[in-house]
Every structure is written in structure tokens, then in C-alpha cells.
Write an enzyme that holds these catalytic residues in place. Structure first.
Site, PDB file in Angstrom:
ATOM      1  N   GLU A 216      -3.944  -5.401   4.722  1.00 63.29           N
ATOM      2  CA  GLU A 216      -4.070  -4.130   4.004  1.00 63.29           C
ATOM      3  C   GLU A 216      -4.790  -3.092   4.850  1.00 63.29           C
ATOM      4  O   GLU A 216      -5.840  -2.535   4.467  1.00 63.29           O
ATOM      5  CB  GLU A 216      -4.746  -4.344   2.631  1.00 63.29           C
ATOM      6  CG  GLU A 216      -3.892  -5.245   1.743  1.00 63.29           C
ATOM      7  CD  GLU A 216      -4.300  -5.308   0.270  1.00 63.29           C
ATOM      8  OE1 GLU A 216      -5.362  -4.782  -0.095  1.00 63.29           O
ATOM      9  OE2 GLU A 216      -3.531  -5.904  -0.511  1.00 63.29           O
ATOM     10  N   GLU A 339       1.235 -11.224  -0.499  1.00 57.88           N
ATOM     11  CA  GLU A 339       0.387 -11.253  -1.696  1.00 57.88           C
ATOM     12  C   GLU A 339       1.221 -10.777  -2.875  1.00 57.88           C
ATOM     13  O   GLU A 339       1.760  -9.673  -2.862  1.00 57.88           O
ATOM     14  CB  GLU A 339      -0.860 -10.368  -1.540  1.00 57.88           C
ATOM     15  CG  GLU A 339      -1.886 -10.966  -0.603  1.00 57.88           C
ATOM     16  CD  GLU A 339      -3.200 -10.199  -0.523  1.00 57.88           C
ATOM     17  OE1 GLU A 339      -3.577  -9.577  -1.540  1.00 57.88           O
ATOM     18  OE2 GLU A 339      -3.821 -10.231   0.550  1.00 57.88           O
TER      19      GLU A 339
HETATM   20  O1  AHR Z   1      -6.008 -11.150  -3.577  1.00 56.20           O
HETATM   21  C1  AHR Z   1      -7.123 -10.352  -3.802  1.00 56.20           C
HETATM   22  C2  AHR Z   1      -7.154  -9.131  -2.898  1.00 56.20           C
HETATM   23  O2  AHR Z   1      -6.080  -8.301  -3.197  1.00 56.20           O
HETATM   24  C3  AHR Z   1      -6.980  -9.405  -1.426  1.00 56.20           C
HETATM   25  O3  AHR Z   1      -8.182  -9.752  -0.815  1.00 56.20           O
HETATM   26  C4  AHR Z   1      -6.483  -8.096  -0.916  1.00 56.20           C
HETATM   27  O4  AHR Z   1      -5.690  -8.227   0.220  1.00 56.20           O
HETATM   28  C5  AHR Z   1      -5.726  -7.515  -2.095  1.00 56.20           C
HETATM   29  O5  AHR Z   1      -6.053  -6.205  -2.332  1.00 56.20           O
END
Ligand code: AHR
Length: 535
Positions: A216, A339
Site C-alpha cells: 500500500e 488483500e
Molecule cells: O489487513 C489489514 C490492513 O489492511 C493491512 O495491514 C493493510 O495493508 C490494509 O490496509
């Protein structure tokens, strides 16, 4: 071919359009409905384009993610070498190892998440007593003692049979630090890093293939613009060498947040060929970041809103893929959704930074429809990682001291693992709708594949919590024999497994499918996931 056509059912099924012979079946079916023998006023129609099956569903679509966050690692999967009470292997719980093996976890991403861009891997190798501590800036300011480090993670991956995916620190690290991590885990030749690894007890390299270059970068990974990160990426990727002749590392660029298509455009356009293997995408199904709602005792409206967010993955993947296709028509690069999952309020009484949430039948629906989307886009989506493995967000396992429970999401992932490395069968879908108030969503989601042994699997989801829906499956080519079927369902969408009732929700054998008039009729109970085997 676009694999799924999620068309409105206007009384005419796609199969009969394609194959006039099927028209007769449709007419017979309508007569059957009119005869009053059928409970369904409408049905969804699925056509399996068996002859067009050619793309393999990369098993890594069924990947997971474990971050140093809350009780994912510590008091979660890792209980420390000295735990007398909980049986473990080098500190990793044996019950979790066994559950993850059964799940066939193909790939596991670690150590973050946001944590990755604060993590200095050298602090997590060597004698545990000598490892420095750090503060976990993003997740509650807790002290991280670095007792679970590179060796612990990679050895655990070997135990569960998963490929490791290391997320490197770009936000607060250096090019040298990340390039040395690659050398430490993969170096065969004599080098300072390989010698250090050997002196820490690991002779042979682990041959790690997957490396994330930051996380991110648009947010917790450095608040960078796409253009700035792109240049940084080029620099990092240049020095992430294949340290063994036989190893070809796979570098994943930190990618877009949900619908940030500009990010994907810049990465695809401006990273020279040969420096990049995959671009990531992060997307969570959240109703509203300021009002996420409870994980278990949610309303029907909140359920609908979550399903709407989950189904948005189709649009996101389609649009990111279109950009990638423009620059890479041969589809050499992968879209890595590293994610995804549902994100709700934390359970009452738990730290807001630990992201601990219950996991209900709503999450089973979310997992089922999302995995169907990934399967159907497997020509470009070659890895995905559910957030997160244990005790954080949409987990497959929850722990409480000596006990663990397998969540409804675990069961969906396990039921769907038949698709891993099978050849995707494109499907056409003429859908029916699930309505809430003035809004409606396609009720049925589907994907199909044929495995090495020639067995076909069809995974279906009926997200409608109030209606049994009929799905009529037609197959281009000879009709197959019905094998066994499995279903995950429960009386309420809020139902979940708990430490008092850990097996309330378990896959059951499914008897609601019959072959009739040369088509497979599947009666899908409200809010259910079904996986069928066809021989
Ligand atoms: O999964 C939780 C958080 O969500 C992670 O650390 C981040 O990459 C995302 O914003």
C-alpha cells in the site's frame, strides 16, 4: 471470451439461444412449472462451455495472508517454543498446522500489510534472546519482540506445504536491505548473507519465489503518488536478483487501492518489461469505513450492503484487467489480489487495533462469490490472499487459549480447493435477483473447472437469505454423471461457530441436485454454498 455473463433472466435462457435443441427442454421446464409441481417461479440458468476450457486456475488464488497484527501471529498461530500447554512445532500450534494442511493453503503472505513497511528482517534472525524489540506503529503500539522471524515463517510454510510470499519493506527500508533479504533466503553461493543464514541454522536456501515490493505505497507504505512509487519500484526491483540460477523470483508491485485505476495504468505503462511479474490490488468489502457494523449481529440491510460490496470485486477486477490487457495483451503479468475480505467492527471489548471479528454465514457467502470471481478471471488473477489467516478480519481460524475453531470461511475455502490447478470452464449465467428494499443483486454466483482426473466441479452460491433458488445447469456436450455434492448452510446468516459450539456450521453432503431432461437442476437453499462433482 468473458467467462461469466451475469445477465438478467428475462425468461429466455442463454443455452437455448446458443443451441436450439435446448429450446425443447426450456419449454418442457416451463410446462413443468405451470403444472404446479414446482415451487420456483423463476430459475437461474447456467451453461458450462466445456469445449472452451483452457486456462488453469492458479492454486495461488486460494492464498492467505498473516500479519504481525493483533493475535494473528502472537497468541494466534505462534505460541512460542516454551508453550507447555499447547502442542507446537518450533512454536507454531500443531492444530493450526494440521488445519492449514487440510485446507491446502498454496501460498502465504507475511509479515504485512502495513507492518511490512516498518519491519527490518535482520532484527528477526539469529538467537532469539539477542533480537531487538520494536514498536508496532500501526497496530496498537505494542512491543514486537521479533521472536517470530524469517526462519520461523519459512519453516512453518514448509510444514504446511505453502509457498511463502515475503512482503518487503520499501516505506522505511532500503534497497540494500531488501536485496539482502532475497540473498539471505535464496543464496546458494558463498556470500555474507548465505553464510549468515547457515550460521543461524539453515544450510539450504528456501527458494522463495514471491516477493512484494512494499505494501500500500499509496497509504501506510509511504503515502506516495503512483508516479513516485513507480520509480522507487524500478530501483528496488533492479537489485532483487535471482541469487540461484534455478530460482526465478516473482516481484509483485504494490498496487491499487480498490478503484484507483490510475495506479495500475502508471505501473503497467512505466515499469520496463522484465522488472515486474505481478501488480497487486487491495479491496475489502466494507459497508462504510465510518460505520462498518457488527461482524455477527448485523441486520438484513447490512447483509445486503456487504454482498453488494463483495460483488463489486467483479467490476474492479474487470477494469484493472482491461488496463493490464492494454499494455500486456499476452497476459504475462499477474493481477495479485493480495488483500481481500470482509471488514467489520471489532468484537466488543477487544482492541480497535487488533481487528478481531467473528465470522458468520455472511462471510461464507462473501468468500464463495469472491472465489468464483477469481476463478472466472484466472487468465489474469493468478494469486489472491484472504485477509487474514488467524484472529484478524475474515479469518479461517479463531483461537482462544487451547481451543481453535474453523470458521464458515474456512469451510468454503476447503470445499473450493478442488478448483486449485484445475482448468476453468467458462460459464454463461442467466441470473435471478435478490431484492432488499428498492435495490437488488444477482442471487446466484457460479464457477466451474475440470481437474487432472477429468472430474468437473461446479461451485454455486445463493446469496438470497430468504429464498430457495433453482439453478438449471446445462452442459455443452454430453451430460455428465452426478457425483457427490457438499453444502454449507445454516438457519441464519448471522450463525457462526463459537468456542462453545465449534461445529455448528460444517459442510454436509448435498442431495438437492438431480439430472432431469438432460440438465442438472440444483435447488439452492437460502444463503448457501454448494460444490458439486460431475463425472
Ligand atoms: O489487513 C489489514 C490492513 O489492511 C493491512 O495491514 C493493510 O495493508 C490494509 O490496509
Amino acid at each position: 471470451m468473458i467467462p461469466v455473463r451475469n445477465d438478467v433472466n428475462k425468461g429466455q435462457d442463454l443455452a437455448s439461444i446458443k443451441n436450439p435443441m435446448k429450446k425443447l427442454n426450456s419449454i418442457l421446464f416451463v410446462l413443468f412449472i405451470l403444472s404446479g409441481n414446482c415451487l420456483y417461479s423463476q430459475s437461474a440458468t447456467v451453461l458450462l462451455h466445456v469445449a472452451d476450457a483452457k486456462t488453469v486456475i492458479n492454486k495461488n488464488i486460494y492464498g492467505h495472508f498473516a500479519e504481525h497484527l493483533g493475535h494473528c501471529i502472537y497468541s494466534g498461530l505462534f505460541v512460542g517454543d516454551s508453550s507447555q500447554v499447547i502442542p507446537n512445532s518450533d512454536g507454531v500450534r500443531n492444530d493450526i498446522i494440521a488445519a492449514l494442511k487440510r485446507l491446502k493453503v498454496p501460498v502465504l503472505r507475511w509479515p504485512g500489510g502495513c507492518f511490512a513497511d516498518t519491519y527490518h528482517w535482520k532484527d528477526g534472525v539469529g538467537p532469539k534472546k539477542e533480537r531487538p524489540t520494536m514498536i508496532n506503529k500501526w497496530w496498537g503500539g505494542v512491543t514486537e519482540d521479533n521472536s517470530f522471524g524469517t526462519h520461523d515463517f519459512l519453516n512453518m510454510c514448509e510444514r504446511i506445504g505453502a509457498d511463502p510470499y515475503l512482503a518487503g519493506n520499501v516505506g522505511s527500508g532500503t534497497v540494500q536491505e531488501l536485496s539482502q533479504w532475497v540473498q539471505y533466503v535464496n543464496g546458494e553461493a558463498i556470500s555474507p548473507m548465505s553464510l549468515w543464514r547457515k550460521s543461524n541454522g539453515r544450510d539450504k536456501p528456501w527458494h522463495v519465489k514471491y516477493f512484494g515490493v512494499g505494501n500500500e505505497a499509496w497509504g501506510c507504505g509511504g503515502n506516495m503518488s503512483a508516479e513516485y512509487y513507480c520509480n522507487i519500484y524500478r530501483q528496488y526491483a533492479t537489485f532483487m536478483t535471482d541469487w540461484n540460477n534455478g530460482d526465478h523470483i516473482f516481484r509483485v508491485a504494490s498496487g491499487a487501492n480498490a478503484d484507483d485505476y490510475h495506479w495500475t495504468e502508471v505501473m503497467m505503462r512505466d515499469v520496463p518489461k522484465g522488472l515486474l511479474e505481478g501488480v497487486s490490488l487491495h479491496y475489502y468489502s466494507v459497508i462504510d469505513w465510518n460505520a462498518k457494523g457488527p461482524a455477527a449481529e448485523f441486520s438484513r440491510q447490512q447483509y445486503f450492503a456487504t454482498m453488494k460490496q463483495a460483488l463489486r470485486m467483479e467490476e474492479l477486477v474487470t477494469k484493472h484487467v482491461a488496463i493490464m490487457d492494454k499494455y500486456d495483451p499476452q497476459k504475462k503479468l499477474a493481477l495479485v489480489v493480495d488483500e481481500w475480505g470482509g471488514w467489520y467492527d471489532v468484537e466488543p471489548g477487544t482492541s480497535p487495533f487488533f481487528l478481531y471479528q467473528q465470522n458468520t454465514m455472511r462471510d461464507a457467502m462473501l468468500a464463495g462469490v469472491t472465489l468464483n470471481i477469481f476463478n472466472n478471471h484466472c487468465d489474469r488473477v493468478r494469486m489472491a490472499n484472504l485477509a487474514q489467516l488467524v484472529n484478524v478480519l475474515q479469518s479461517v481460524i479463531l483461537t482462544n487459549k487451547q481451543k481453535i475453531i474453523l470458521t464458515p470461511t474456512y469451510h468454503v475455502m476447503e470445499m473450493y480447493n478442488v478448483h486449485q490447478n484445475a482448468v476453468m470452464i467458462p460459464v454463461s449465467l442467466s441470473n435471478i435477483f435478490y431484492t432488499e428494499g428498492n435495490d437488488s443483486l444477482p442471487a446466484i454466483s457460479v464457477s466451474a473447472s475440470k481437474d487432472e482426473e477429468g472430474i468437473t466441479h461446479v461451485s454455486l452460491v445463493n446469496i438470497d437469505p430468504g429464498k430457495t433458488n433453482l439453478v438449471r445447469i446445462q452442459i455443452e456436450g454430453p451430460i455428465l454423471k452426478l457425483g457427490n455434492g457438499r453444502i454449507l448452510r445454516s438457519a441464519r446468516i448471522q450463525d457462526h461457530n463459537s468456542f462453545d459450539e465449534p461445529e455448528k456450521i460444517l459442510p454436509q453432503s448435498f442431495t438437492g441436485a438431480v439430472i432431469k431432461n438432460n440438465e442438472l437442476n440444483v435447488s439452492m437453499p437460502p444463503a448457501s454454498v454448494v460444490v458439486l462433482t460431475l463425472l
